[in-house]
Design an enzyme around this catalytic site. Structure first.
Site, short mmCIF file in Angstrom:
data_model
loop_
_atom_site.label_atom_id
_atom_site.label_comp_id
_atom_site.label_asym_id
_atom_site.label_seq_id
_atom_site.Cartn_x
_atom_site.Cartn_y
_atom_site.Cartn_z
N ASP A 154 0.29 -7.65 0.31
CA ASP A 154 0.58 -6.22 0.54
C ASP A 154 2.18 -6.13 0.35
O ASP A 154 2.68 -6.17 1.59
CB ASP A 154 0.06 -5.89 1.72
CG ASP A 154 -0.03 -4.37 2.35
OD1 ASP A 154 0.68 -3.70 1.43
OD2 ASP A 154 -0.30 -4.09 3.46
N SER B 23 1.85 -4.69 7.66
CA SER B 23 0.78 -4.13 6.49
C SER B 23 0.11 -3.36 7.25
O SER B 23 -0.28 -2.24 7.12
CB SER B 23 -0.20 -5.73 6.39
OG SER B 23 -1.14 -5.16 5.39
N HIS C 271 0.90 -1.11 -0.05
CA HIS C 271 0.10 0.05 0.06
C HIS C 271 0.82 1.23 0.01
O HIS C 271 0.37 2.28 -0.23
CB HIS C 271 -1.05 0.25 1.05
CG HIS C 271 -0.40 -0.03 2.41
ND1 HIS C 271 -0.20 -1.28 3.40
CD2 HIS C 271 -0.02 0.87 3.39
CE1 HIS C 271 0.49 -0.72 4.53
NE2 HIS C 271 0.50 0.33 4.69
N SER D 243 4.27 1.17 8.59
CA SER D 243 4.10 0.13 7.35
C SER D 243 5.41 -0.18 6.70
O SER D 243 6.12 0.76 6.34
CB SER D 243 3.05 0.89 6.40
OG SER D 243 1.74 0.72 6.78
N GLY E 175 3.03 5.04 10.17
CA GLY E 175 4.49 5.14 9.68
C GLY E 175 5.23 3.86 9.92
O GLY E 175 6.53 3.88 9.22
#
Length: 462
Positions: free
Chosen positions: A245, A350, A216, A334, A332
């Site tokens: 992802d 994720s 993402h 991710s 942040g």
């Protein structure tokens, strides 16, 4: 993340760094494994987490339909294997391999069928489900946004599966992907600055240096920098979200040195030498650009999460095949790295619910799936030598001069009650043994490649 080519310099680390990480490992939650229903009197063997994961993979392939999942009992250092009732011969084979056998009612096929029913009838934003081998059920979770008719639909679907097949629980938070504005790796998108975290440095299939992060993040923006408002230094090559992802992002400078390490803060790094499959019950560490280093336990595999779509107010972004944990994370984080004590790359952050103040649950894209899909490989040179290994009681080990010139500190022991990530290395050749042992003999000092600490995960020279 590197600014072009990183200059050679000696890295520095305090010898006590391994001890500090060890304290985190001592406090890790352990799975409360039940030995009820063991198939026989054979004494199960004890395993390190990595060995238990390897055995679980072999048994999953050899036991056939009777295999109904497994989990690691960290307190007893045992692999518990679920076997469907009635398969005495299969149970005996698992026991002979050293596993502790537990008879269960639900087969893997039945649990997967329940998950398909949930997908067909209850794909609702703010929900997730995963198989929990410790209860032999599908655990369904609804966040605080699932209310009214949607809650009624979800509850009815779970009840229709039966109490022996699925359970339903509520989460106080809201499921979300953990991208935000701030520092670490940055990109400019239509909505402003996006911040994510670098997961693991890799080598792309064409031999160029690259890194993995969340899908993402890669979908949100194409060019990434290692400083807010800085010039981009890497470009998205592949990005997949929803469904999976993960993103593969290639460094723009083909000469960028991208060592296979994770920066865990305070000048400390963990060498990453392989991709590892997750095992329910095992201890894992997560590094993120927002919240730093945190640890916890794998609680489920093959999880499905239904995020509220960020592009369609009435839509849902479903991601499947995820690793579910009780490790916290925040916006942040991710894309950040999930790894094991002994340097195995497990997952990419994720999303999830909660925060690192009150806790929560976080889901991770398996690294093995991301590597297979992108054709990338782990294991680039990091300019540091491998230190001598210290045993789980903290006995001394000797640093050795590495091919890159730098002697690294001793590795931590594999005992889960001993120390944190095993491959934490120093840059000046001084050793560090597990608590409560003494520091190892200094290795030969030399020049090592060291990153600037930017980025997530934070791959040491990224």
């Amino acid at each position: 993340m590197s600014h072009k080519r990183i200059p050679k310099r000696k890295a520095a680390i305090a010898a006590g760094g391994v001890v500090a990480l060890g304290a985190a490992a001592v406090l890790l939650p352990h799975a409360n494994a039940s030995q009820d229903g063991a198939a026989g009197d054979a004494a199960p063997r004890t395993f390190k987490a990595k060995d238990a994961s390897d055995l679980a993979s072999r048994l999953a392939g050899s036991l056939g339909d009777a295999f109904a999942g497994s989990y690691y009992d960290a307190a007893g250092q045992r692999l518990v294997v679920n076997v469907v009732n009635g398969d005495d011969g299969i149970a005996a084979r698992a026991e002979k391999a050293g596993a502790s056998v537990r008879r269960v009612a639900n087969s893997t096929a039945a649990l997967q069928s329940a998950a398909r029913t949930l997908k067909a009838k209850a794909t609702i934003p703010g929900t997730s489900w995963a198989v929990d081998p410790r209860t032999d059920k599908v655990v369904v979770t609804a966040d605080r946004t699932v209310t009214g008719a949607e809650w009624d639909r979800l509850r009815s679907t779970v009840q229709g599966l039966g109490t022996g097949m699925a359970t339903l629980k509520k989460s106080a938070g809201a499921f979300r992907t953990f991208a935000a504005g701030g520092d670490a790796i940055f990109a400019q998108a239509q909505g402003g600055t996006v911040r994510c975290s670098l997961g693991f440095n890799v080598t792309a299939s064409d031999g160029s240096p690259a890194f993995l992060t969340a899908g993402h993040c890669g979908v949100a923006a194409e060019r990434w920098a290692d400083a807010q408002n800085g010039q981009p230094v890497a470009t998205v090559d592949q990005a997949t979200f929803p469904g999976n992802d993960f993103s593969l992002v290639k460094y723009d400078d083909p000469g960028t040195e991208a060592p296979s390490t994770v920066d865990v803060g305070n000048g400390q790094t963990v060498r990453i030498d392989r991709a590892a499959e997750a095992t329910v019950g095992e201890t894992v560490f997560r590094m993120g650009s927002t919240t730093g280093l945190h640890d916890g336990t794998v609680t489920g595999l093959d999880a499905t999460v239904n995020f509220q779509s960020e592009t369609d107010p009435n839509g849902v972004d479903t991601v499947t095949g995820l690793i579910q944990t009780d490790v916290c994370a925040e916006p942040g984080d991710s894309g950040g790295s999930l790894f094991t004590q002994d340097g195995g790359a497990v997952g990419l952050t994720s999303g999830g619910s909660g925060d690192c103040t009150q806790g929560g649950e976080t889901f991770f894209q398996p690294v093995t799936a991301a590597l297979q899909a992108t054709g990338a490989t782990l294991g680039t040179g990091d300019g540091s030598g491998a230190g001598g290994a210290a045993d789980g009681t903290g006995n001394q080990g000797n640093g050795q001069q590495g091919t890159g010139g730098q002697g690294s500190g001793d590795q931590a022991g594999d005992d889960p009650s001993g120390a944190g990530p095993a491959a934490v290395t120093g840059g000046d050749g001084s050793g560090a043994a597990d608590a409560p042992g003494a520091a190892g003999t200094p290795g030969a000092a030399g020049d090592a490649q060291a990153g600037d600490g930017h980025g997530h995960g934070r791959g040491r020279s990224h």
